[in-house]
Design a protein around this motif. Structure first.
Motif, mmCIF file in Angstrom:
data_model
loop_
_atom_site.group_PDB
_atom_site.id
_atom_site.type_symbol
_atom_site.label_atom_id
_atom_site.label_comp_id
_atom_site.label_asym_id
_atom_site.label_seq_id
_atom_site.Cartn_x
_atom_site.Cartn_y
_atom_site.Cartn_z
ATOM 1 N N THR A 48 0.819 -1.101 -0.053
ATOM 2 C CA THR A 48 0.062 0.105 -0.038
ATOM 3 C C THR A 48 0.676 1.281 -0.068
ATOM 4 O O THR A 48 0.548 2.212 -0.613
ATOM 5 N N GLY A 49 1.962 1.148 0.820
ATOM 6 C CA GLY A 49 2.908 2.426 0.667
ATOM 7 C C GLY A 49 3.585 2.539 -0.731
ATOM 8 O O GLY A 49 3.700 3.635 -1.011
ATOM 9 N N ALA A 50 3.849 1.526 -1.387
ATOM 10 C CA ALA A 50 4.407 1.750 -2.749
ATOM 11 C C ALA A 50 3.258 2.418 -3.708
ATOM 12 O O ALA A 50 3.711 3.253 -4.473
ATOM 13 N N CYS A 51 2.181 2.100 -3.559
ATOM 14 C CA CYS A 51 0.906 2.732 -4.368
ATOM 15 C C CYS A 51 0.769 4.117 -3.978
ATOM 16 O O CYS A 51 0.712 4.839 -4.760
ATOM 17 N N ALA A 52 0.712 4.331 -2.791
ATOM 18 C CA ALA A 52 0.624 5.773 -2.143
ATOM 19 C C ALA A 52 1.760 6.449 -2.702
ATOM 20 O O ALA A 52 1.584 7.734 -2.916
ATOM 21 N N ALA A 53 2.962 6.088 -2.837
ATOM 22 C CA ALA A 53 4.144 6.698 -2.981
ATOM 23 C C ALA A 53 4.094 7.241 -4.556
ATOM 24 O O ALA A 53 4.278 8.282 -4.809
ATOM 25 N N LEU A 54 3.460 6.202 -5.466
ATOM 26 C CA LEU A 54 3.391 6.400 -6.694
ATOM 27 C C LEU A 54 2.259 7.645 -6.996
ATOM 28 O O LEU A 54 2.543 8.539 -7.658
ATOM 29 N N VAL A 55 1.252 7.521 -6.258
ATOM 30 C CA VAL A 55 0.028 8.598 -6.401
ATOM 31 C C VAL A 55 0.750 9.829 -6.087
ATOM 32 O O VAL A 55 0.407 10.898 -6.449
ATOM 33 N N ALA A 56 1.616 9.979 -4.654
ATOM 34 C CA ALA A 56 2.184 11.211 -4.366
ATOM 35 C C ALA A 56 3.082 11.703 -5.415
ATOM 36 O O ALA A 56 3.024 12.963 -5.726
ATOM 37 N N ALA A 57 3.844 10.909 -6.091
ATOM 38 C CA ALA A 57 4.830 11.503 -6.965
ATOM 39 C C ALA A 57 4.105 11.889 -8.239
ATOM 40 O O ALA A 57 4.673 13.006 -8.757
ATOM 41 N N VAL A 58 3.131 11.430 -8.526
ATOM 42 C CA VAL A 58 2.052 11.891 -9.753
ATOM 43 C C VAL A 58 1.477 13.174 -9.194
ATOM 44 O O VAL A 58 1.556 14.287 -10.047
ATOM 45 N N LEU A 59 1.169 13.157 -8.159
ATOM 46 C CA LEU A 59 0.497 14.435 -7.606
ATOM 47 C C LEU A 59 1.360 15.844 -7.601
ATOM 48 O O LEU A 59 0.804 16.776 -7.777
ATOM 49 N N THR A 60 2.648 15.313 -7.392
ATOM 50 C CA THR A 60 3.725 16.349 -7.301
ATOM 51 C C THR A 60 4.372 16.569 -8.536
ATOM 52 O O THR A 60 5.464 17.303 -8.277
ATOM 53 N N GLY A 61 4.070 15.961 -9.563
ATOM 54 C CA GLY A 61 4.872 16.180 -10.788
ATOM 55 C C GLY A 61 6.277 15.481 -10.952
ATOM 56 O O GLY A 61 6.856 15.708 -11.870
ATOM 57 N N ARG A 62 6.319 14.653 -10.134
ATOM 58 C CA ARG A 62 7.660 14.004 -9.928
ATOM 59 C C ARG A 62 7.649 12.547 -10.852
ATOM 60 O O ARG A 62 8.748 12.250 -11.431
ATOM 61 N N CYS A 63 6.881 11.751 -11.131
ATOM 62 C CA CYS A 63 6.764 10.560 -11.954
ATOM 63 C C CYS A 63 5.600 10.394 -13.036
ATOM 64 O O CYS A 63 4.666 11.256 -12.813
ATOM 65 N N ASP A 64 5.505 9.628 -13.832
ATOM 66 C CA ASP A 64 4.681 9.378 -14.573
ATOM 67 C C ASP A 64 3.634 8.387 -13.975
ATOM 68 O O ASP A 64 4.037 7.861 -12.813
ATOM 69 N N ARG A 65 2.653 7.836 -14.687
ATOM 70 C CA ARG A 65 1.548 7.021 -13.787
ATOM 71 C C ARG A 65 2.121 5.388 -13.496
ATOM 72 O O ARG A 65 1.250 4.768 -13.107
ATOM 73 N N ILE A 66 3.079 5.041 -14.462
ATOM 74 C CA ILE A 66 3.637 3.803 -14.240
ATOM 75 C C ILE A 66 5.040 3.748 -13.733
ATOM 76 O O ILE A 66 5.861 4.575 -14.252
ATOM 77 N N ALA A 67 5.479 3.045 -12.785
ATOM 78 C CA ALA A 67 6.748 3.206 -12.252
ATOM 79 C C ALA A 67 7.252 1.975 -11.293
ATOM 80 O O ALA A 67 6.184 1.292 -11.072
ATOM 81 N N THR A 68 8.417 1.753 -11.167
ATOM 82 C CA THR A 68 9.048 0.759 -10.603
ATOM 83 C C THR A 68 9.234 1.306 -9.138
ATOM 84 O O THR A 68 10.035 2.524 -9.045
ATOM 85 N N VAL A 69 8.781 0.757 -7.895
ATOM 86 C CA VAL A 69 9.285 1.376 -6.791
ATOM 87 C C VAL A 69 10.065 0.062 -6.235
ATOM 88 O O VAL A 69 9.681 -0.913 -5.865
ATOM 89 N N GLU A 70 11.440 0.623 -5.922
ATOM 90 C CA GLU A 70 12.294 -0.290 -5.382
ATOM 91 C C GLU A 70 12.210 -0.316 -3.923
ATOM 92 O O GLU A 70 12.726 0.747 -3.392
ATOM 93 N N LEU A 71 12.148 -1.221 -3.381
ATOM 94 C CA LEU A 71 12.107 -1.294 -1.870
ATOM 95 C C LEU A 71 13.286 -2.205 -1.383
ATOM 96 O O LEU A 71 14.008 -3.049 -2.179
ATOM 97 N N PRO A 72 13.680 -2.144 -0.032
ATOM 98 C CA PRO A 72 14.640 -2.961 0.497
ATOM 99 C C PRO A 72 14.586 -4.516 -0.005
ATOM 100 O O PRO A 72 15.749 -5.143 -0.372
ATOM 101 N N GLY A 73 13.395 -4.995 0.110
ATOM 102 C CA GLY A 73 13.114 -6.335 -0.181
ATOM 103 C C GLY A 73 13.092 -6.732 -1.887
ATOM 104 O O GLY A 73 12.892 -7.945 -2.272
ATOM 105 N N GLY A 74 13.025 -5.815 -2.681
ATOM 106 C CA GLY A 74 12.848 -5.799 -4.087
ATOM 107 C C GLY A 74 11.897 -5.020 -4.904
ATOM 108 O O GLY A 74 11.286 -4.048 -3.987
#
Ligand SMILES: N[C@@H](CCC[C@H](N)C(=O)O)C(=O)O
Length: 279
Positions: A226-252
Motif C-alpha cells: 500500500t505504501g508503494a501505491c501511495a508513493a506513486l500517487v504522491a509522485a504523480v500528484l507532485t509532478g515527479r513521476c509518470d503514472r507507471i513506475a517501479t518502486v524499489e524497496l529493500p526487499g525488491g
C-alpha cells in the motif's frame, strides 16, 4: 489450542497466514498474534492474516493484525500472499486465479499471473485530508506538500490513503534517513489521529523510485505494498513521476500503475510460500 499456519512473504514483508474459512471472526486474539509475530520467541512476521468467508458477495474476506496486535484496514503485500495461500488451499493451478476480497478498506481484486506473480486492483486512492485522516489541512482539501514538524525539522509531506493512511516525504538520499529514530515520531504525530505509515522516497527517474518505510504497528519492514501505491500517487500528484513506475524497496521491486482510465491503482509483485507449521 495449536493453530496451523503457513508463512508467506512478499518481498520480505512476511506474514503468517491462517485458514479461517470456517468462521467469520479471527480464530486467534491480537495478543496471540503478537506472540506469533515475535522474531525471537515466536514464528517471526510483520503480521498475521486470516482467510475468512466472503462478505457482500465476495469470494473471501481478509483481516490482518499487525505485529503489535493492531488491526489495519488493508495490506498490499499481504493480499498478494493471501491470493497465493487461497490458490494453495483450493488446490488450483496458481496460473490465473482471480479473487474478490472483502477488506476493511473495500473490495480488492488480486489475480495470479502466468509468470507466478500477483497483480492486484487496489481501488482508487483517497486524497482528501478528512479521508486519510490528517489535520495537516482542512478535511475537504488534499494534503499535498504540507509542512510538518518532526524530530526538530520541517518536512514537506503528501498524504494518501490506500484504505490505510500513508505520509510520503521525497528526499535526495533515502539511505541517509534515520528511519528507526524518525519513523515512530511520524507514526505517533498528533496530525494523524489514526497514526500513519511513513514512506521516504528518492525519485531516480520518471518511472523509478527508491523507498524506505516505517509501518504503523510494525516498524521498519522490507516492503509495503500500500505504501508503494501511495508513493506513486504522491509522485504523480507532485509532478515527479509518470503514472507507471517501479518502486524499489529493500526487499525488491514492485510495479505500480495509477490508471488514467479508471483512476484505480494496480500493483504487481511476488508472493512466496516459506513453510507451514503449528503454533
Ligand atoms: N505491509 C503492508 C501494510 C500493513 C498495514 C500497515 N502496517 C498499517 O497499519 O496500515 C502492505 O504491504 O501494504
Amino acid at each position: 489450542m495449536a493453530i496451523e499456519f503457513t508463512k508467506y512473504h512478499g518481498l520480505g514483508n512476511d506474514f503468517i497466514l491462517v485458514d479461517n474459512r470456517s468462521t467469520s471472526t479471527p480464530v486467534i486474539t491480537p495478543e496471540k498474534a503478537i506472540a506469533m509475530c515475535d522474531r525471537h520467541f515466536g514464528i517471526g512476521a510483520d503480521g498475521v492474516i486470516f482467510a475468512l468467508p466472503g462478505e457482500n458477495d465476495t469470494d473471501y474476506t481478509m483481516r490482518i493484525f499487525n505485529s503489535d496486535g493492531s488491526e489495519p484496514e488493508m495490506c498490499g503485500n499481504g493480499i498478494r500472499c493471501l491470493a497465493a495461500f487461497l490458490a494453495d488451499l483450493e488446490g488450483t493451478s496458481r496460473k490465473s486465479d482471480k479473487y474478490s476480497i472483502h477488506t476493511l478498506a473495500g473490495v480488492m481484486r488480486p489475480q495470479l499471473t502466468f509468470d507466478g506473480e500477483v497483480k492486484v486492483d487496489m481501488g482508487e486512492p483517497r486524497l482528501l485530508a478528512g479521508e486519510i485522516p490528517t489535520t495537516l489541512c482542512p478535511p475537504d482539501q488534499k494534503a499535498v506538500e504540507q509542512p510538518i514538524e518532526v524530530a526538530g525539522k520541517t518536512w514537506e509531506v503528501t498524504c494518501v490513503s490506500m484504505g490505510n493512511p500513508h505520509c510520503i516525504t521525497f528526499v535526495d538520499d533515502v539511505a541517509a534517513i534515520k528511519l528507526a529514530e524518525i519513523g515512530p515520531q511520524f507514526e505517533n504525530h498528533p496530525a494523524f489521529p489514526q497514526k500513519i505509515n511513513t514512506e521516504f522516497i528518492q525519485v531516480i527517474s520518471r518511472d523509478r523510485m527508491k523507498m524506505r518505510v516505517w509501518e504503523r504497528g510494525a516498524g521498519i519492514t522490507l516492503a509495503c505494498g500500500t505504501g508503494a501505491c501511495a508513493a506513486l500517487v504522491a509522485a504523480v500528484l507532485t509532478g515527479r513521476c509518470d503514472r507507471i513506475a517501479t518502486v524499489e524497496l529493500p526487499g525488491g521491486p514492485l510495479e505500480i500503475e495509477w490508471s488514467d482510465i479508471d483512476q484505480r491503482v494496480y500493483m504487481t509483485g511476488p508472493a512466496e510460500r516459506v513453510f507451514t507449521g503449528k503454533f
